[in-house]
Design a protein around this motif. Structure first.
Motif, PDB file in Angstrom:
ATOM      1  N   HIS A 123       4.725  11.723 -29.653  1.00 28.03           N
ATOM      2  CA  HIS A 123       3.491  11.238 -29.016  1.00 28.03           C
ATOM      3  C   HIS A 123       2.769  10.303 -29.986  1.00 28.03           C
ATOM      4  N   HIS A 153       0.401   6.486 -30.049  1.00 30.51           N
ATOM      5  CA  HIS A 153      -0.170   5.272 -29.432  1.00 30.51           C
ATOM      6  C   HIS A 153      -0.027   4.104 -30.408  1.00 30.51           C
ATOM      7  N   LEU A 167      -0.620  13.093 -20.220  1.00 24.77           N
ATOM      8  CA  LEU A 167      -1.689  13.627 -21.052  1.00 24.77           C
ATOM      9  C   LEU A 167      -2.644  14.353 -20.112  1.00 24.77           C
ATOM     10  N   HIS A 198      -1.727  17.585 -25.049  1.00 22.87           N
ATOM     11  CA  HIS A 198      -3.134  18.008 -25.216  1.00 22.87           C
ATOM     12  C   HIS A 198      -3.424  19.381 -24.588  1.00 22.87           C
ATOM     13  N   ASP A 207       0.064  10.976 -32.514  1.00 27.91           N
ATOM     14  CA  ASP A 207      -0.892  10.531 -31.495  1.00 27.91           C
ATOM     15  C   ASP A 207      -1.596   9.230 -31.905  1.00 27.91           C
TER      16      ASP A 207
HETATM   17 ZN    ZN Z   1      -2.478  10.421 -26.969  1.00 33.94          ZN
END
Ligand code: ZN
Length: 414
Positions: A56, A58, A210, A242, A310
């Motif tokens: 995960h 970004h 998510l 999450h 993340d």
């Molecule tokens: Zn994320």
């Protein structure tokens, strides 16, 4: 042999082993390998494990924090608003170049596989997806990347993003993303989940959503996703990141949802450092909520749980080095994984469990598997976490793709 690692300490194994690698495969694991390697690495009792997997990330937003005004409330809502101007103005080339730099850091820190989320919405259009597909190509010699087409502004809430998501899949995205908890109501959340499952079926791709990224106990998108997964029979092709609301449910409701997630066969990805910092700050109530999902209970129920980086220096999180050893270490604290077995589990979260999230069937330190390995400057998993031990060698497809040398000297008076 092309490469032989001598005297490696393997996890859950007594005694040391040599690891022989031919081409991109692990060819032999034995107390002593007679054949010489074209290249030899002396592990000398150090820990050798499969390389890290980050499920995960970004990568399209990393490192933009220092280029925008501060997130004054440190909230999810403000972070999302802060990003709008950037999404409009950034070029594919700018996103790609920044991402490559961070991806290289990930490799240096021992990651050989990464699932990368790319925003898809009517603000930035398909620029992030195009950039991440370019990064996937650019990093092919050192890192395996899966690109998730991710509707960061939700879909019902952002009309037009559904068509863009389909376009992103046509362009070659590997995974259908989702953000159903961010819709305005449960009915819209369900609409988004249905849309994503339709896309996944059409393109034959997995799903990574998510869900419930909030302390709001009325959010129920993990439950919706689990039920949809059970009914669609998609099992191991679905992951949810999450999942914080469940922590704030009453125990009976939480137990029911955990059972549904287990029945669905889906994975949970919990990024403890993000949940710790993003949940509960606005009025700074005390005791501050820890925010992370029910990691221990999911694990006890037999659910596959993994951890990812993340964010790296973006409006959601100011820190991050794309280092899965750090990610697992924070998780060990936050989920209180401190007994000997727990610490091994924390390491599973960033290796084998994360590999399951990404459906990596060729992963693991076994003969015949792809040789994606790291040599850590520590004798055990516990010591690797404690020392945040350097990854001396990172090996991918049998080739050394990164090396780290650290020299530290203490100058005593006498
Ligand atoms: Zn994320």
């Amino acid at each position: 042999m092309d490469l032989v690692i001598r005297k490696a300490q393997l996890r859950r194994t007594d005694g040391l082993r040599d690891i022989g690698i031919k081409g991109d495969r692990i060819a032999e694991i034995a107390p002593s390998i007679a054949a010489r390697g074209t290249r030899e690495i002396g592990a000398d009792g150090r820990l050798v494990t499969p390389a890290f997997v980050n499920p995960h990330m970004h990568l399209d937003k990393c490192m933009v924090r220092d280029r925008m005004r501060p997130n004054a409330t440190f909230s999810f809502d403000e972070a999302i608003e802060l990003t709008w101007g950037f999404k409009r103005d950034r070029t594919v080339d700018d996103i790609r170049k920044t991402a490559v730099g961070v991806a290289e850091q990930a490799v240096a820190n021992g990651t050989t596989h990464m699932r990368v989320f790319a925003d898809v919405d009517t603000i930035g259009g398909l620029k992030p997806v195009k950039a991440m597909l370019a990064v996937r190509e650019a990093m092919r010699d050192v890192l395996d990347i899966q690109v998730v087409a991710f509707p960061q502004e939700a879909t019902v809430r952002n009309p037009g993003s559904d068509a863009l998501l389909a376009e992103a899949m046509k362009l070659g995205a590997d995974v259908v993303g989702g953000l159903p908890w961010y819709e305005h109501c449960d009915a819209d959340s369900q609409t988004q989940i249905d849309l994503c499952f339709d896309l996944a079926r059409k393109y034959g791709k997995p799903i990574h959503m998510l869900v419930d990224d909030t302390s709001d106990p009325t959010k129920r998108t993990l439950e919706m996703l689990a039920l949809k997964t059970i009914r669609a029979g998609l099992g191991h092709h679905v992951a949810a990141s999450h999942c914080e609301s469940i922590t704030f449910y009453d125990p009976t409701h939480a137990a029911r949802v955990i059972a549904q997630v287990k029945e669905a066969g889906m994975s949970i990805v919990s990024n403890a450092h993000i949940s710790l910092t993003l949940i509960g700050i606005v009025g700074r109530p005390q005791p501050a909520p820890r925010g992370i999902t029910r990691v221990w209970e999911f694990l006890q129920a037999g659910v596959n749980v993994a951890s990812g980086q993340d964010d790296v220096n973006d409006p959601y999180y100011p820190f991050g080095r794309c280092d899965q050893l750090e990610v697992g270490w924070v998780m060990a604290h936050t989920a209180q994984l401190v007994f000997a077995d727990d610490i091994e589990t924390a390491y599973d979260l960033i290796t084998t469990n994360a590999a399951k999230v990404m459906s990596l069937t060729d992963y693991g330190l076994e003969v015949g598997r792809r040789a994606d390995l790291i040599v850590l400057d520590a004798p055990s998993v516990k010591e690797a976490f404690r020392l945040q031990a350097p990854r001396l060698y990172v090996i991918r497809k049998g080739r050394v793709v990164a090396e780290t040398n650290v020299t530290r000297t203490v100058h005593r008076a006498k």
